[in-house]
Design an enzyme around this catalytic site. Structure first.
Site, mmCIF file in Angstrom:
data_model
loop_
_atom_site.group_PDB
_atom_site.id
_atom_site.type_symbol
_atom_site.label_atom_id
_atom_site.label_comp_id
_atom_site.label_asym_id
_atom_site.label_seq_id
_atom_site.Cartn_x
_atom_site.Cartn_y
_atom_site.Cartn_z
ATOM 1 N N LEU A 45 12.967 -2.166 4.634
ATOM 2 C CA LEU A 45 13.151 -3.171 3.577
ATOM 3 C C LEU A 45 13.210 -4.576 4.186
ATOM 4 C CD1 LEU A 45 15.618 -1.360 1.126
ATOM 5 C CD2 LEU A 45 13.105 -1.353 1.143
ATOM 6 N N ILE A 89 0.840 -1.205 0.000
ATOM 7 C CA ILE A 89 0.000 0.000 0.000
ATOM 8 C C ILE A 89 0.873 1.253 0.000
ATOM 9 C CG2 ILE A 89 -1.810 1.272 1.227
ATOM 10 C CD1 ILE A 89 -2.611 -1.477 2.496
ATOM 11 N N ALA A 127 -4.131 -7.410 17.274
ATOM 12 C CA ALA A 127 -3.910 -6.871 18.626
ATOM 13 C C ALA A 127 -2.810 -5.817 18.592
ATOM 14 C CB ALA A 127 -3.544 -7.999 19.588
ATOM 15 N N TYR A 159 -1.519 -10.016 15.087
ATOM 16 C CA TYR A 159 -1.430 -8.859 14.179
ATOM 17 C C TYR A 159 -2.449 -7.797 14.556
ATOM 18 C CZ TYR A 159 -2.579 -6.002 10.091
ATOM 19 O OH TYR A 159 -2.871 -4.939 9.276
ATOM 20 N N LEU A 180 -3.785 -13.760 0.070
ATOM 21 C CA LEU A 180 -4.665 -14.656 -0.692
ATOM 22 C C LEU A 180 -4.676 -14.389 -2.211
ATOM 23 C CD1 LEU A 180 -6.769 -16.958 -0.709
ATOM 24 C CD2 LEU A 180 -8.529 -15.207 -0.425
ATOM 25 N N THR A 228 -6.154 -0.856 10.305
ATOM 26 C CA THR A 228 -6.914 -1.939 9.669
ATOM 27 C C THR A 228 -8.282 -2.146 10.321
ATOM 28 O OG1 THR A 228 -6.898 -4.348 9.380
ATOM 29 C CG2 THR A 228 -5.679 -3.522 11.241
ATOM 30 N N ASP A 229 -9.196 -2.722 9.555
ATOM 31 C CA ASP A 229 -10.511 -3.057 10.126
ATOM 32 C C ASP A 229 -10.429 -4.253 11.069
ATOM 33 O OD1 ASP A 229 -10.085 -5.069 8.255
ATOM 34 O OD2 ASP A 229 -12.035 -4.869 7.278
ATOM 35 N N GLU A 230 -9.284 -4.970 11.039
ATOM 36 C CA GLU A 230 -9.179 -6.176 11.882
ATOM 37 C C GLU A 230 -9.190 -5.842 13.367
ATOM 38 O OE1 GLU A 230 -6.588 -9.274 10.739
ATOM 39 O OE2 GLU A 230 -6.940 -8.981 8.606
ATOM 40 N N LYS A 243 -1.990 -3.939 16.007
ATOM 41 C CA LYS A 243 -2.502 -2.730 15.321
ATOM 42 C C LYS A 243 -3.465 -1.977 16.241
ATOM 43 C CE LYS A 243 -1.870 -1.446 11.625
ATOM 44 N NZ LYS A 243 -0.825 -0.580 11.011
HETATM 45 P P1 NAD Z 1 3.357 -4.621 3.571
HETATM 46 O O1 NAD Z 1 3.739 -5.756 4.470
HETATM 47 O O2 NAD Z 1 3.221 -4.857 2.119
HETATM 48 O O3 NAD Z 1 4.417 -3.426 3.740
HETATM 49 C C1 NAD Z 1 4.915 -3.031 4.980
HETATM 50 C C2 NAD Z 1 6.142 -2.172 4.736
HETATM 51 O O4 NAD Z 1 6.640 -1.764 6.026
HETATM 52 C C3 NAD Z 1 7.281 -2.918 4.028
HETATM 53 O O5 NAD Z 1 7.837 -2.104 3.024
HETATM 54 C C4 NAD Z 1 8.281 -3.173 5.138
HETATM 55 O O6 NAD Z 1 9.641 -3.223 4.675
HETATM 56 C C5 NAD Z 1 8.047 -1.983 6.057
HETATM 57 N N1 NAD Z 1 8.447 -2.266 7.440
HETATM 58 C C6 NAD Z 1 8.126 -3.346 8.184
HETATM 59 N N2 NAD Z 1 8.712 -3.283 9.390
HETATM 60 C C7 NAD Z 1 9.386 -2.104 9.420
HETATM 61 C C8 NAD Z 1 10.183 -1.454 10.401
HETATM 62 N N3 NAD Z 1 10.415 -2.011 11.591
HETATM 63 N N4 NAD Z 1 10.714 -0.238 10.108
HETATM 64 C C9 NAD Z 1 10.496 0.334 8.898
HETATM 65 N N5 NAD Z 1 9.784 -0.253 7.920
HETATM 66 C C10 NAD Z 1 9.224 -1.462 8.178
HETATM 67 O O7 NAD Z 1 2.043 -4.031 4.204
HETATM 68 P P2 NAD Z 1 0.775 -3.369 3.497
HETATM 69 O O8 NAD Z 1 -0.178 -4.426 3.155
HETATM 70 O O9 NAD Z 1 1.231 -2.431 2.446
HETATM 71 O O10 NAD Z 1 0.162 -2.547 4.723
HETATM 72 C C11 NAD Z 1 0.602 -1.226 4.990
HETATM 73 C C12 NAD Z 1 -0.135 -0.706 6.194
HETATM 74 O O11 NAD Z 1 -1.533 -0.704 5.945
HETATM 75 C C13 NAD Z 1 0.062 -1.527 7.468
HETATM 76 O O12 NAD Z 1 0.144 -0.650 8.559
HETATM 77 C C14 NAD Z 1 -1.177 -2.391 7.539
HETATM 78 O O13 NAD Z 1 -1.489 -2.709 8.869
HETATM 79 C C15 NAD Z 1 -2.213 -1.461 6.943
HETATM 80 N N6 NAD Z 1 -3.347 -2.119 6.267
HETATM 81 C C16 NAD Z 1 -3.137 -3.087 5.332
HETATM 82 C C17 NAD Z 1 -4.231 -3.635 4.673
HETATM 83 C C18 NAD Z 1 -4.068 -4.684 3.603
HETATM 84 O O14 NAD Z 1 -5.059 -5.233 3.134
HETATM 85 N N7 NAD Z 1 -2.873 -4.998 3.153
HETATM 86 C C19 NAD Z 1 -5.522 -3.209 4.984
HETATM 87 C C20 NAD Z 1 -5.690 -2.232 5.974
HETATM 88 C C21 NAD Z 1 -4.589 -1.671 6.594
HETATM 89 O O1 DAU Z 2 -8.729 -6.610 6.720
HETATM 90 C C1 DAU Z 2 -7.529 -5.925 6.516
HETATM 91 C C2 DAU Z 2 -6.361 -6.892 6.583
HETATM 92 O O2 DAU Z 2 -6.416 -7.684 5.393
HETATM 93 C C3 DAU Z 2 -5.018 -6.192 6.705
HETATM 94 O O3 DAU Z 2 -4.970 -5.467 7.894
HETATM 95 C C4 DAU Z 2 -3.869 -7.218 6.655
HETATM 96 O O4 DAU Z 2 -2.631 -6.540 6.693
HETATM 97 C C5 DAU Z 2 -3.993 -7.983 5.367
HETATM 98 O O5 DAU Z 2 -2.985 -8.979 5.293
HETATM 99 C C6 DAU Z 2 -5.375 -8.624 5.239
HETATM 100 O O6 DAU Z 2 -5.524 -9.680 6.226
HETATM 101 P P1 DAU Z 2 -6.220 -11.056 5.890
HETATM 102 O O7 DAU Z 2 -5.761 -12.079 6.842
HETATM 103 O O8 DAU Z 2 -7.687 -10.890 5.699
HETATM 104 O O9 DAU Z 2 -5.578 -11.321 4.419
HETATM 105 P P2 DAU Z 2 -5.050 -12.670 3.729
HETATM 106 O O10 DAU Z 2 -4.828 -12.352 2.288
HETATM 107 O O11 DAU Z 2 -3.937 -13.291 4.490
HETATM 108 O O12 DAU Z 2 -6.303 -13.632 3.843
HETATM 109 C C7 DAU Z 2 -7.547 -13.292 3.244
HETATM 110 C C8 DAU Z 2 -8.533 -14.405 3.545
HETATM 111 O O13 DAU Z 2 -8.132 -15.569 2.815
HETATM 112 C C9 DAU Z 2 -8.558 -14.822 4.989
HETATM 113 O O14 DAU Z 2 -9.886 -15.190 5.333
HETATM 114 C C10 DAU Z 2 -7.645 -16.039 5.066
HETATM 115 C C11 DAU Z 2 -7.837 -16.675 3.693
HETATM 116 N N1 DAU Z 2 -6.675 -17.346 3.103
HETATM 117 C C12 DAU Z 2 -5.470 -16.709 3.106
HETATM 118 C C13 DAU Z 2 -4.365 -17.292 2.539
HETATM 119 C C14 DAU Z 2 -3.015 -16.597 2.538
HETATM 120 C C15 DAU Z 2 -6.829 -18.580 2.520
HETATM 121 O O15 DAU Z 2 -7.931 -19.160 2.492
HETATM 122 N N2 DAU Z 2 -5.739 -19.163 1.926
HETATM 123 C C16 DAU Z 2 -4.503 -18.574 1.933
HETATM 124 O O16 DAU Z 2 -3.534 -19.186 1.399
#
Ligand code: NAD
Ligand code: DAU
Length: 348
Positions: free
Chosen positions: A35, A12, A157, A155, A195, A130-132, A159
């Site tokens: 990184l 993101i 908890a 995770y 996923l 996050t919504d989690e 956040k």
């Molecule tokens: P991501 O894992 O793809 O990226 C995380 C980034 O943070 C990476 O570039 C990593 O190198 C960096 N990072 C990790 N630990 C670090 C540290 N100690 N110091 C500096 N940099 C560090 O994550 P994402 O999916 O892009 O999520 C970004 C943010 O958005 C997170 O805070 C996550 O909780 C939140 N978020 C993610 C989702 C989702 O669906 N992916 C949804 C809602 C909120």
């Molecule tokens: O809701 C926001 C969150 O969404 C973010 O805060 C997290 O950073 C992000 O990783 C994501 O969390 P989820 O656990 O929902 O995402 P994930 O892609 O890991 O899993 C999505 C759904 O799919 C979940 O119900 C678990 C399931 N899953 C996941 C994987 C990796 C599978 O069934 N098979 C899989 O191999």
């Protein structure tokens, strides 16, 4: 304005960095990222030479370094995305999540508190969450900004804890803050442990697609570029001290989503319909697996005028196209080659 974006090499974060660097050439954007395995500077190849962009390699857990970069650069604002983000990893290594998500966030807050002292009204700390944190829903209902926190995984908890610290620094010290809580993102540059990109990669390579449990869990999906525009809206127009939920009103049962993805990929790869669905493999469920997430985004939509730009079908098709058109990106991620990009490009 000097803006520190943390985690900008991640999924993101890289979309947020690109949006801010290109849309606001008058801002200086600093991307701070450790990184980790999830940080990939290849995500930002197209903008890395822009004059208003600076990359800083650093760990938010390193308190002294955070103080140093705040003092040195005198940032006006922070958009904090750096985090350990994968739920499954938090189950095997919860302390990594405590360190980065809780302690790292507090280090940033302390550096901001010290550097901005006496001048808080001119600075902003925006925390991306996050919504989690809200836990899980049953068959009905949606998360609103008033939903009680009830995190279940290490995770979520971690956040939730970081969200509380951000609000506590607003209440206690008067640092101006904003928080947004977003649902599941998908799109280009998504690390293939999550996923959708994992399934795209496996389908393409005719490998099994693991679906946890019976695939009955529901997630609410948002195209990543729409999350970036929502962050832009909250940063510029959101009210200080407030929370904004962000989501696409787009709920999918995992199994239905994977079936749609299989059919989409069969079509794009010229395979006979039904070929990829045969790869679906039900595996042991995730421990503490939240049943259903659904976000009520009416506050950000009504108050800030934000809305998603694509439907899920459009976003998913764009995502599949991106992965098929960028085999090098996926090859570098799966081989580990992306982890050398910093040394090759920045640290010669
Ligand atoms: P991501 O894992 O793809 O990226 C995380 C980034 O943070 C990476 O570039 C990593 O190198 C960096 N990072 C990790 N630990 C670090 C540290 N100690 N110091 C500096 N940099 C560090 O994550 P994402 O999916 O892009 O999520 C970004 C943010 O958005 C997170 O805070 C996550 O909780 C939140 N978020 C993610 C989702 C989702 O669906 N992916 C949804 C809602 C909120
Ligand atoms: O809701 C926001 C969150 O969404 C973010 O805060 C997290 O950073 C992000 O990783 C994501 O969390 P989820 O656990 O929902 O995402 P994930 O892609 O890991 O899993 C999505 C759904 O799919 C979940 O119900 C678990 C399931 N899953 C996941 C994987 C990796 C599978 O069934 N098979 C899989 O191999």
């Amino acid at each position: 304005m000097k803006i520190l974006i943390t985690g900008g090499a991640g999924f993101i974060g890289s979309h947020v960095v690109r949006l801010f660097v290109t849309k606001y050439p008058e801002y200086q954007i600093f991307n701070l990222d450790k990184l980790t395995y999830a940080g990939n500077l290849e995500n930002l190849k197209d903008i890395e030479d822009q004059p208003n962009y600076t990359f800083i390699k650093g760990d938010i857990v390193d308190e002294a370094f955070m103080n140093e970069i705040f003092q040195e650069n005198q940032f006006d604002a922070v958009i904090h995305l750096a985090a350990e983000s994968h739920v499954d990893r938090s189950i095997t290594d919860p302390m990594a999540f405590v360190k980065t998500n809780v302690i790292g966030t507090c280090n940033l807050l302390n550096a901001a508190r010290e550097t901005w002292k006496g001048n808080y009204s001119k600075h902003l700390f925006y925390h991306v969450s996050t919504d989690e944190v809200y836990g899980t829903l049953g068959e009905t209902g949606m998360f609103t900004e008033e939903t009680k926190y009830d995190p279940h995984s290490p995770y979520s908890a971690s956040k939730a804890s970081s969200d509380h610290f951000v609000r506590a620094y607003y209440d206690t010290y008067g640092i101006l803050v904003k928080v947004s809580n977003c649902s599941n993102n998908y799109g280009p540059n998504h690390f293939p442990e999550k996923l959708i990109p994992l399934a795209i990669n496996n389908i393409q390579n005719m490998k099994p697609v693991p679906v946890y449990g019976k695939g009955e869990n529901v997630r609410d999906w948002l195209f990543v570029k729409d999350h970036a525009t929502a962050i832009d809206a909250v940063f510029h127009k959101g009210k200080v001290g407030e929370t904004y939920n962000i989501g696409g009103v787009n709920e999918w049962k995992n199994i239905d989503l994977i079936r749609l993805l299989c059919d989409t990929m069969d079509e794009k790869l010229g395979r006979e319909k039904g070929t990829s669905q045969k790869l679906i493999t039900f595996v042991t469920d995730r421990a503490g697996h939240d049943l259903r997430y659904a976000i009520d985004s009416s506050k950000i939509m009504n108050e800030l005028g934000w809305k998603p730009s694509v439907t899920f079908e459009e976003g998913l098709a764009k995502t599949v196209d991106w992965y098929l058109e960028n085999p090098e990106w996926l090859k570098h991620v799966t081989s580990g080659a992306y982890q050398h990009y910093y040394e090759e490009q920045y640290n010669r």
